[in-house]
Design a protein around this motif. Structure first.
Motif, PDB file in Angstrom:
ATOM      1  N   GLY A  57      41.042  47.944  42.855  1.00 19.73           N
ATOM      2  CA  GLY A  57      40.324  46.716  42.815  1.00 19.73           C
ATOM      3  C   GLY A  57      39.684  46.647  41.520  1.00 19.73           C
ATOM      4  N   PHE A  58      39.784  47.382  40.487  1.00 18.97           N
ATOM      5  CA  PHE A  58      39.434  46.829  39.151  1.00 18.97           C
ATOM      6  C   PHE A  58      40.292  46.589  38.117  1.00 18.97           C
ATOM      7  N   ALA A  59      39.953  45.590  37.488  1.00 20.12           N
ATOM      8  CA  ALA A  59      41.115  44.927  36.316  1.00 20.12           C
ATOM      9  C   ALA A  59      41.332  45.906  35.374  1.00 20.12           C
ATOM     10  N   ALA A  78      37.233  39.588  48.533  1.00 24.34           N
ATOM     11  CA  ALA A  78      38.325  38.719  49.460  1.00 24.34           C
ATOM     12  C   ALA A  78      39.446  38.617  48.753  1.00 24.34           C
ATOM     13  N   SER A  79      39.666  39.231  47.637  1.00 25.12           N
ATOM     14  CA  SER A  79      40.950  39.339  47.052  1.00 25.12           C
ATOM     15  C   SER A  79      42.156  40.016  47.847  1.00 25.12           C
ATOM     16  N   LEU A  80      43.427  39.796  47.609  1.00 26.12           N
ATOM     17  CA  LEU A  80      44.649  40.405  48.216  1.00 26.12           C
ATOM     18  C   LEU A  80      44.351  41.846  47.850  1.00 26.12           C
ATOM     19  N   ALA A  81      44.449  41.993  46.537  1.00 28.83           N
ATOM     20  CA  ALA A  81      44.429  43.666  45.948  1.00 28.83           C
ATOM     21  C   ALA A  81      43.158  44.414  46.576  1.00 28.83           C
ATOM     22  N   ALA A  82      42.017  43.698  46.526  1.00 30.17           N
ATOM     23  CA  ALA A  82      40.754  44.629  46.876  1.00 30.17           C
ATOM     24  C   ALA A  82      40.838  44.834  48.296  1.00 30.17           C
ATOM     25  N   ALA A 142      37.025  27.929  46.845  1.00 29.38           N
ATOM     26  CA  ALA A 142      36.361  27.642  45.422  1.00 29.38           C
ATOM     27  C   ALA A 142      35.327  28.672  45.563  1.00 29.38           C
ATOM     28  N   GLY A 143      34.787  29.322  44.406  1.00 27.72           N
ATOM     29  CA  GLY A 143      33.900  30.367  44.349  1.00 27.72           C
ATOM     30  C   GLY A 143      34.184  31.938  44.437  1.00 27.72           C
ATOM     31  N   ILE A 144      35.410  32.129  45.210  1.00 29.89           N
ATOM     32  CA  ILE A 144      35.860  33.388  45.178  1.00 29.89           C
ATOM     33  C   ILE A 144      36.137  34.029  44.038  1.00 29.89           C
ATOM     34  N   TRP A 145      37.157  33.138  43.347  1.00 27.72           N
ATOM     35  CA  TRP A 145      37.574  33.849  41.775  1.00 27.72           C
ATOM     36  C   TRP A 145      36.834  32.924  40.806  1.00 27.72           C
ATOM     37  N   PHE A 146      36.923  31.614  41.021  1.00 26.30           N
ATOM     38  CA  PHE A 146      36.363  30.736  39.953  1.00 26.30           C
ATOM     39  C   PHE A 146      35.805  29.554  40.641  1.00 26.30           C
ATOM     40  N   GLU A 155      36.878  26.717  40.926  1.00 30.40           N
ATOM     41  CA  GLU A 155      37.693  25.557  41.945  1.00 30.40           C
ATOM     42  C   GLU A 155      38.564  26.823  42.735  1.00 30.40           C
ATOM     43  N   PRO A 156      39.340  26.232  43.662  1.00 33.68           N
ATOM     44  CA  PRO A 156      40.294  26.854  44.766  1.00 33.68           C
ATOM     45  C   PRO A 156      41.252  27.563  43.732  1.00 33.68           C
ATOM     46  N   THR A 157      41.659  28.485  44.513  1.00 32.65           N
ATOM     47  CA  THR A 157      43.099  29.270  43.708  1.00 32.65           C
ATOM     48  C   THR A 157      44.060  29.402  44.750  1.00 32.65           C
ATOM     49  N   VAL A 158      45.373  29.544  44.274  1.00 34.20           N
ATOM     50  CA  VAL A 158      46.413  30.108  45.129  1.00 34.20           C
ATOM     51  C   VAL A 158      46.768  31.448  44.651  1.00 34.20           C
ATOM     52  N   GLU A 159      46.316  32.551  45.315  1.00 31.54           N
ATOM     53  CA  GLU A 159      46.483  33.830  44.980  1.00 31.54           C
ATOM     54  C   GLU A 159      47.877  34.787  45.607  1.00 31.54           C
ATOM     55  N   MET A 160      48.349  35.366  44.428  1.00 31.25           N
ATOM     56  CA  MET A 160      49.422  36.162  45.256  1.00 31.25           C
ATOM     57  C   MET A 160      49.180  37.666  44.610  1.00 31.25           C
TER      58      MET A 160
END
Ligand SMILES: [Zn+2]
Length: 302
Positions: free
Chosen positions: A198-200, A228-232, A248-252, A254-259
């Protein structure tokens, strides 16, 4: 000595391979870089070519280009035997890059008396001296020529991790290498993040993402991925690969599509983000190049 262009030097070899093997050569398989290193250098430097490509135990290094004692010099590429086939190909291409671009340094610069010894960060990201960046650029151009890559994933198309995985197989490289190469040419706003627990470790935005202010700062403090990220949250593999839409707000903003794809063998996660919406107004031309070296310093530290 006149500095040689890493891209131009790699492209010359690609043109030769296109002529010999056909422009569809990647349909038949990736560049056989081990054979190329020996055969090609024998042609261009008959007295002073690469004689051997050898698996070795190289603590702290992924690869090395080492001169022999005889005159004229013969050379050997060594790669750390613990690497899988994809990383090995990239390492050998990196060392071939040092041969093509930098081998004179062995006779001209005391720092390189014993040859070139390259860390994982140098091979994977071109970290360190300028010559590491150049060898890295050479390797990427040799193994993943952009004209072919753009035919697989056009620059304005979103890529999934599955498509990037297909590209990795086509070019015989790791998913990391294929992703980093795609980020160099895509005009979409995207980012790839490698993380452990969970750490970059590092994060790299595409140029369009960076210019719209989308990058991670991980230089001073470890960047913790959103809960809330898939990795974490260690989401199931199928959901992670298919991807989810993050608000919006989870990563940045704006909304993102995350894989996300977890590499159990290597114990890290690779996350791909696509930013939704049009790019916000471009920032001033910032130092895009630096947007990414600073990120993986955490990885280098740890
Ligand atoms: Zn190197």
């Amino acid at each position: 000595m006149t500095p040689k262009s890493p891209r131009g030097t790699a492209n010359n070899i690609s043109l030769m391979l296109n002529t010999v093997l056909g422009k569809d050569r990647f349909d038949k398989g990736p560049v056989d870089v081990q054979e190329l290193a020996v055969e090609y250098t024998r042609q261009i430097a008959p007295d002073s070519h690469i004689e051997h490509v050898i698996a070795e135990d190289l603590p702290g290094c992924d690869g090395a280009l080492v001169p022999g004692d005889s005159q004229p010099r013969r050379w050997a590429i060594m790669y750390d035997r613990k690497q899988n086939a994809g990383r090995r190909a990239y390492t050998i291409a990196h060392e071939l890059g040092h041969f093509m671009l930098h081998r004179e340094l062995v006779d001209n610069d005391p720092d390189f008396d014993g040859g070139f010894y390259c860390s994982k960060e140098a091979v994977e990201h071109g970290a360190g001296r300028d010559i590491e960046k150049e060898a890295n650029e050479f390797a990427a151009n040799l193994l993943m020529p952009l004209d072919d890559y753009r035919r697989q994933i056009p620059s304005d198309q979103l890529a999934s991790l599955e498509r990037l995985g297909d590209a990795a197989s086509r070019y015989g490289v790791s998913l990391t290498a294929a992703s980093l190469r795609w980020l160099e040419y895509t005009t979409t706003r995207a980012m790839v993040i490698a993380s452990v627990d969970g750490f970059a470790l590092w994060a790299k935005p595409s140029e369009a993402a960076f210019k719209s202010g989308r990058f991670l700062r991980t230089r001073s403090d470890p960047f913790e991925l959103p809960a809330a990220s898939l990795a974490a949250r260690k989401a199931p593999a199928k959901e992670s690969l298919e991807g989810i839409r993050q608000n919006a707000g989870i990563w940045f903003p704006e909304p993102t599509v995350e894989m996300c794809m977890r590499s159990d063998k290597y114990d890290f996660e690779l996350t791909l983000l696509h930013f939704e919406g049009r790019a916000p107004a471009y920032q001033a031309e910032d130092e895009f190049e630096d947007s990414y070296t600073q990120f993986f310093k955490i990885g280098a530290r740890g």
